[in-house]
Design a protein around this motif. Sequence first.
Motif, PDB file in Angstrom:
ATOM      1  N   HIS A   1       0.838  -1.203   0.000  1.00 31.76           N
ATOM      2  CA  HIS A   1       0.000   0.000   0.000  1.00 31.76           C
ATOM      3  C   HIS A   1       0.877   1.259   0.000  1.00 31.76           C
ATOM      4  CE1 HIS A   1       1.088  -0.989   4.054  1.00 31.76           C
ATOM      5  NE2 HIS A   1       0.567   0.118   4.562  1.00 31.76           N
ATOM      6  N   TYR A   2       2.195   1.078  -0.039  1.00 31.70           N
ATOM      7  CA  TYR A   2       3.100   2.226  -0.105  1.00 31.70           C
ATOM      8  C   TYR A   2       3.603   2.409  -1.545  1.00 31.70           C
ATOM      9  CZ  TYR A   2       3.539   2.037   5.008  1.00 31.70           C
ATOM     10  OH  TYR A   2       3.295   2.049   6.339  1.00 31.70           O
ATOM     11  N   PRO A   3       3.886   3.657  -1.931  1.00 32.84           N
ATOM     12  CA  PRO A   3       4.434   3.865  -3.277  1.00 32.84           C
ATOM     13  C   PRO A   3       5.834   3.272  -3.416  1.00 32.84           C
ATOM     14  CG  PRO A   3       4.294   5.960  -2.074  1.00 32.84           C
ATOM     15  CD  PRO A   3       3.683   4.918  -1.199  1.00 32.84           C
ATOM     16  N   THR A   4       6.117   2.743  -4.595  1.00 29.60           N
ATOM     17  CA  THR A   4       7.471   2.287  -4.899  1.00 29.60           C
ATOM     18  C   THR A   4       7.927   3.022  -6.157  1.00 29.60           C
ATOM     19  OG1 THR A   4       6.556   0.466  -6.197  1.00 29.60           O
ATOM     20  CG2 THR A   4       7.214  -0.043  -3.933  1.00 29.60           C
ATOM     21  N   MET A   5       9.204   3.277  -6.225  1.00 33.21           N
ATOM     22  CA  MET A   5       9.690   4.079  -7.359  1.00 33.21           C
ATOM     23  C   MET A   5      11.080   3.636  -7.778  1.00 33.21           C
ATOM     24  SD  MET A   5       9.995   8.217  -7.671  1.00 33.21           S
ATOM     25  CE  MET A   5      11.144   8.463  -6.344  1.00 33.21           C
ATOM     26  N   ASP A   6      11.253   3.499  -9.075  1.00 32.22           N
ATOM     27  CA  ASP A   6      12.591   3.318  -9.628  1.00 32.22           C
ATOM     28  C   ASP A   6      13.068   4.733  -9.975  1.00 32.22           C
ATOM     29  OD1 ASP A   6      14.813   2.905 -11.154  1.00 32.22           O
ATOM     30  OD2 ASP A   6      13.914   1.439 -12.502  1.00 32.22           O
ATOM     31  N   GLY A   7      13.603   5.396  -8.949  1.00 30.46           N
ATOM     32  CA  GLY A   7      13.927   6.822  -9.063  1.00 30.46           C
ATOM     33  C   GLY A   7      14.840   7.146 -10.227  1.00 30.46           C
ATOM     34  N   LYS A   8      15.832   6.289 -10.444  1.00 32.13           N
ATOM     35  CA  LYS A   8      16.810   6.577 -11.509  1.00 32.13           C
ATOM     36  C   LYS A   8      16.153   6.555 -12.883  1.00 32.13           C
ATOM     37  CE  LYS A   8      21.288   5.287  -9.606  1.00 32.13           C
ATOM     38  NZ  LYS A   8      21.336   6.571  -8.936  1.00 32.13           N
TER      39      LYS A   8
ATOM     40  N   ALA B   1      12.506  11.851 -17.259  1.00 31.12           N
ATOM     41  CA  ALA B   1      12.155  13.270 -17.105  1.00 31.12           C
ATOM     42  C   ALA B   1      13.167  14.145 -17.844  1.00 31.12           C
ATOM     43  CB  ALA B   1      12.106  13.639 -15.626  1.00 31.12           C
ATOM     44  N   VAL B   2      14.425  13.833 -17.670  1.00 30.53           N
ATOM     45  CA  VAL B   2      15.468  14.657 -18.273  1.00 30.53           C
ATOM     46  C   VAL B   2      15.406  14.598 -19.809  1.00 30.53           C
ATOM     47  CG1 VAL B   2      17.985  14.787 -18.511  1.00 30.53           C
ATOM     48  CG2 VAL B   2      16.957  14.607 -16.246  1.00 30.53           C
TER      49      VAL B   2
ATOM     50  N   HIS C   1       6.779  20.965 -13.143  1.00 32.71           N
ATOM     51  CA  HIS C   1       6.435  20.166 -11.966  1.00 32.71           C
ATOM     52  C   HIS C   1       7.660  20.108 -11.060  1.00 32.71           C
ATOM     53  CE1 HIS C   1       5.341  17.024  -9.329  1.00 32.71           C
ATOM     54  NE2 HIS C   1       6.140  16.134  -9.888  1.00 32.71           N
ATOM     55  N   GLN C   2       7.405  20.090  -9.757  1.00 33.72           N
ATOM     56  CA  GLN C   2       8.506  20.112  -8.785  1.00 33.72           C
ATOM     57  C   GLN C   2       8.747  18.700  -8.259  1.00 33.72           C
ATOM     58  OE1 GLN C   2       9.990  23.351  -8.047  1.00 33.72           O
ATOM     59  NE2 GLN C   2       8.783  23.802  -9.873  1.00 33.72           N
ATOM     60  N   ALA C   3       9.524  17.918  -9.009  1.00 32.68           N
ATOM     61  CA  ALA C   3       9.819  16.540  -8.584  1.00 32.68           C
ATOM     62  C   ALA C   3      11.199  16.440  -7.979  1.00 32.68           C
ATOM     63  CB  ALA C   3       9.712  15.584  -9.768  1.00 32.68           C
ATOM     64  N   ASN C   4      12.121  17.206  -8.534  1.00 28.34           N
ATOM     65  CA  ASN C   4      13.504  17.165  -8.076  1.00 28.34           C
ATOM     66  C   ASN C   4      14.196  18.390  -8.675  1.00 28.34           C
ATOM     67  OD1 ASN C   4      16.333  16.626  -7.901  1.00 28.34           O
ATOM     68  ND2 ASN C   4      15.857  14.464  -7.581  1.00 28.34           N
ATOM     69  N   LEU C   5      14.844  19.166  -7.828  1.00 25.37           N
ATOM     70  CA  LEU C   5      15.503  20.385  -8.312  1.00 25.37           C
ATOM     71  C   LEU C   5      16.508  20.064  -9.413  1.00 25.37           C
ATOM     72  CD1 LEU C   5      15.723  23.448  -7.800  1.00 25.37           C
ATOM     73  CD2 LEU C   5      17.487  22.967  -6.105  1.00 25.37           C
ATOM     74  N   ARG C   6      17.165  18.903  -9.289  1.00 28.55           N
ATOM     75  CA  ARG C   6      18.181  18.530 -10.286  1.00 28.55           C
ATOM     76  C   ARG C   6      17.560  18.260 -11.659  1.00 28.55           C
ATOM     77  NH1 ARG C   6      21.321  13.815  -9.152  1.00 28.55           N
ATOM     78  NH2 ARG C   6      19.657  13.025  -7.864  1.00 28.55           N
ATOM     79  N   ILE C   7      16.321  17.735 -11.654  1.00 30.02           N
ATOM     80  CA  ILE C   7      15.639  17.511 -12.941  1.00 30.02           C
ATOM     81  C   ILE C   7      15.410  18.861 -13.619  1.00 30.02           C
ATOM     82  CG2 ILE C   7      13.452  16.801 -14.018  1.00 30.02           C
ATOM     83  CD1 ILE C   7      13.256  14.556 -11.945  1.00 30.02           C
ATOM     84  N   ASN C   8      14.941  19.839 -12.849  1.00 29.86           N
ATOM     85  CA  ASN C   8      14.643  21.142 -13.441  1.00 29.86           C
ATOM     86  C   ASN C   8      15.914  21.881 -13.863  1.00 29.86           C
ATOM     87  OD1 ASN C   8      12.040  20.427 -13.024  1.00 29.86           O
ATOM     88  ND2 ASN C   8      11.647  21.854 -11.340  1.00 29.86           N
ATOM     89  N   GLN C   9      16.998  21.661 -13.120  1.00 29.25           N
ATOM     90  CA  GLN C   9      18.275  22.274 -13.513  1.00 29.25           C
ATOM     91  C   GLN C   9      18.789  21.634 -14.813  1.00 29.25           C
ATOM     92  OE1 GLN C   9      20.266  21.565  -9.794  1.00 29.25           O
ATOM     93  NE2 GLN C   9      19.923  23.654  -9.054  1.00 29.25           N
ATOM     94  N   ALA C  10      18.606  20.313 -14.918  1.00 28.64           N
ATOM     95  CA  ALA C  10      19.036  19.622 -16.142  1.00 28.64           C
ATOM     96  C   ALA C  10      18.201  20.100 -17.336  1.00 28.64           C
ATOM     97  CB  ALA C  10      18.890  18.114 -15.968  1.00 28.64           C
TER      98      ALA C  10
END
Length: 336
Positions: free
Chosen positions: A220-227, A233-234, A261-270
């Motif tokens: 019932h918890y979210p799982t994510m393959d962040g990489k 996204a990039v 969208h604000q998912a990760n500052l590094r994504i937006n910088q990229a």
Amino acid sequence: MKKTVIKATGRYLPPRLVTNQDLSQWMDTSDEWILQRTGIEKRYWIPESGGVGVSDLGLEASKIAMDRTGWSPQDIDLIIFATLSPDLFFPGSGCLLADKLGLKSTPALDIRQQCTGFLYGLTTADAYIRSSLAKRILLVGAEVHSTGLDVSTKGRDVAVIFGDGAAAVCVERMETNTDSGVLASALHADGSLSESLMTYAPASRDNPRIDEAMLREGKHYPTMDGKSIFKHAVRRLPEVAREVLEKAGLPLSAVDLFIPHQANLRINQAFAKTLDLPESKVYNNIQQYGNTTAASIPLALDEAIEKGRVGPGSTVMFLGLGAGVTWGAVLYRFAT
Ligand code: ACO
């Protein structure tokens, strides 16, 4: 010509401030890790005791936006409610919000497109308005993530990212021959990547939809393959930004402010780096709120308006990528 314009915005954050230091008391993480990997300094969560749903947060944000527009609930032709964390499995949070606004028969539509919920919502609102199905639409993005996060070390990669919050936008039809309002939209989805970011249970394909074993496994918890999400996204954000500009027949330089969208500052910088944009052209506020998913773009818009970063005549691009995987962009110009 019928154009879809944003009359006013509003935002609401629950009062419980959760800092990175707070999180590091509950799980093996640190302020340094979170800041370095995501840019997030803090986020707001609903009270630990619960009892507050997305329709409650959405109501507060809607009241502010409607107040600024001068609308009463009866002026609304349609509610569009974007969330991945609805109050209930069903009915949709749009219905609950309509009830809280005292509405008895106004149509309400829920959008379950996660981080791109606002983009899908605004594009849907634009289609309703341009086809004369509605004149005044209340578009809400809201999330209560905190009650669905594993705040132990096992869930740390996901739990540190998300914040609760809501933002609302009053969208209206305007008759004009000027190039303003929603100029173009580009929306996409690739369901083959659905497992890279998901919450499995409750799952209607299982009988029962949730049981003790599933709870023990944390389904019932979210799982994510962040990489993987990061990489998509990039790649996709610059691609969809170019696509929507091409649809509108405008150059990149026509955009005054990108509101991603604000998912990760590094994504937006990229994203800024790929398109060779000065960082000042890309709005970021993930530092203050974390990832509020469907609320993040309208929340950033509300702040950008408040800070005078955008105003009459400004051209903005809203864009994002999230679970689904879904991604998209909407190009918008404020009326003068
Ligand atoms: N604190 C400390 N350490 C951590 C944490 C944490 N909170 N989380 C993970 N780690 C550890 C990992 O265990 C790993 O340790 P190891 O090297 O010993 O195995 C190490 O840190 C690196 O982990 P990665 O997952 O490789 O870290 P990464 O740099 O990829 O950052 C993050 C993770 C922040 C999740 C990043 O991948 C990301 O932002 N991805 C995109 C998220 C996104 O855009 N989601 C879409 C929107 S959300 C939606 O649609 C609902």
